[in-house]
Write an enzyme that holds these catalytic residues in place. Structure first.
Site, short mmCIF file in Angstrom:
data_model
loop_
_atom_site.label_atom_id
_atom_site.label_comp_id
_atom_site.label_asym_id
_atom_site.label_seq_id
_atom_site.Cartn_x
_atom_site.Cartn_y
_atom_site.Cartn_z
CG HIS A 343 -0.27 -0.07 2.52
ND1 HIS A 343 0.24 -1.25 3.03
CD2 HIS A 343 0.01 0.87 3.48
CE1 HIS A 343 0.79 -1.04 4.22
NE2 HIS A 343 0.66 0.25 4.52
CG MET A 344 1.82 5.42 -2.35
SD MET A 344 1.64 6.10 -4.01
CE MET A 344 2.93 5.18 -4.86
#
Length: 424
Positions: A343-344
């Site tokens: 995830h960013m």
């Protein structure tokens, strides 16, 4: 009003609904705070009606405790709520916890008043709560916050092996600095200011309760077994794969229907969600629908995916800026992720949030620990995978607090959080 229950002795009726989450609280700001009783009732009545109108699910119970029988009787007469999920009980908190039934309770949340200095001597109800929980937990809250902001909720997690948690099912104590009209107490407000503040207090309290209830439901999803598809075709049994809290992001992908309020937007290959514990005013996560455990499971074939995440982050930031004005954002990945699934982070650089509590939280987002997407791309191009020195990045989290805006050294989190407001 037939469904609003009040009795001189506690007689908590068995509910048809199992696994209830209960919110228990006193009438705020009326006795010690000197707000007019009828006006206080009117505001609570309106706030409850609005809450029940928006939150229609079963499985909750809101209980107003009042140890004065005359006031409890007035409460029943004045309330205009025909709602089985709300009760008025003539009792104090000690009597309630001693006599109530626990069979159909999931968790209880008890709300009480504190002073701006986090003292619980401000009301008799609060004094009894402090007697029950002790002072250690309260001291931890004091260490994290310089002072209690008016009408803001602060939570104390009850120790899981304590009698209060195990026997009474009390999960959290919610502390609130309530509005005051009493001239003999600090921070006296005018009636208009106090009534406006009381409305905000109840709205914040019910939102906090709703958030905790949803968190419980979120955690219950971990109990949903994931079918093991690698079984022999002839086997008629289904195996389940254990899921832990660190798999929470996977639940958004597998069960998006449970998280409608937490999802910013869904795309063909990605899901953008609001961070459950935001560390800034705006904090979102871009999650690929393809299940990839962490950045350490990426390879060269994932370069297009990372580049797509960068482009999507630009779109999200542009949308947020259109709605809220120009905001400074940063995007990146944690060197040592706490949650499974790549995830960013898309996070605003104000870092104003009640969930930003520790040095580790701060250094996670304001140091080398927060990896830029360009660094990930460089690693994949050069190495074909992500290779990092874990000990080096763990040591970064222990570095002294330093303002990310001006570089000033700060001695603790309350000082840092106060300093951050000077950059707004």
């Amino acid at each position: 009003m037939d469904n609003t229950h009040v009795d001189k002795k506690i007689k908590i009726q068995d509910s048809k609904s199992k696994n209830l989450d209960q919110l228990i609280f006193p009438l705020f700001s009326v006795k010690e705070g000197k707000i007019d009783l009828l006006k206080g009732i009117t505001i609570l009545n309106e706030s409850l009606l609005n809450f029940f109108k928006s939150y229609k699910e079963d499985g909750i119970e809101i209980i107003l405790l009042e140890n004065d029988l005359n006031i409890a009787t007035q409460l029943k007469e004045k309330f205009k709520i025909n709602e089985s999920r709300f009760k008025i009980l003539n009792s104090d908190i000690e009597e309630f916890l001693k006599n109530e039934k626990n069979d159909n309770i999931n968790f209880r949340y008890i709300a009480t008043e504190i002073s701006w200095r986090f003292k619980m001597s401000c009301t008799k109800f609060s004094q009894k709560i402090q007697k029950i929980i002790g002072s250690d937990s309260l001291n931890k809250i004091k260490e994290q916050n310089k002072s209690a902001i008016l009408n803001t909720c602060y939570s104390i997690d009850i120790i899981k092996n304590s009698s209060l948690y195990v026997t009474n099912k009390v999960k959290k104590i919610i502390l609130i600095n309530a509005p005051n009209m009493n001239p003999e107490r600090p921070n006296q407000l005018s009636e208009d200011e106090a009534l406006k503040g009381l409305k905000q207090l109840y709205n914040n309290l019910f939102k906090e309760f709703e958030k905790n209830v949803k968190n419980n439901k979120f955690m219950n999803l971990f109990k949903i077994p994931k079918e093991n598809t690698n079984l022999n075709d002839n086997s008629k049994e289904k195996a389940s794969v254990k899921t832990s809290w660190s798999d929470g992001l996977l639940l958004y992908i597998r069960h998006p229907e449970h998280f409608k309020d937490s999802i910013y937007k869904i795309y063909d290959k990605f899901m953008v969600i609001y961070d459950k514990y935001p560390k800034a005013k705006y904090h979102l996560l871009i999650i690929p629908k393809e299940e990839i455990k962490s950045i350490y499971y990426l390879n060269k074939s994932h370069l297009p995916l990372i580049k797509d995440m960068i482009e999507l982050s630009k779109e999200v930031i542009n949308d947020l800026n259109k709605k809220n004005g120009e905001i400074e954002f940063q995007i990146g990945f944690h060197a040592i992720p706490s949650m499974n699934q790549v995830h960013m982070h898309v996070i605003s650089r104000d870092f104003i949030s009640p969930f930003l509590k520790t040095k580790k939280h701060w250094n996670t987002f304001t140091s080398e620990f927060f990896l830029k997407p360009s660094f990930i791309i460089e690693q994949l191009n050069n190495n074909g995978c992500i290779k990092l020195d874990r000990q080096y990045y763990e040591n970064i989290l222990k570095q002294p607090l330093k303002c990310c805006k001006c570089g000033q050294d700060l001695k603790n989190m309350p000082t840092l959080k106060a300093h951050l407001t000077t950059h707004i």
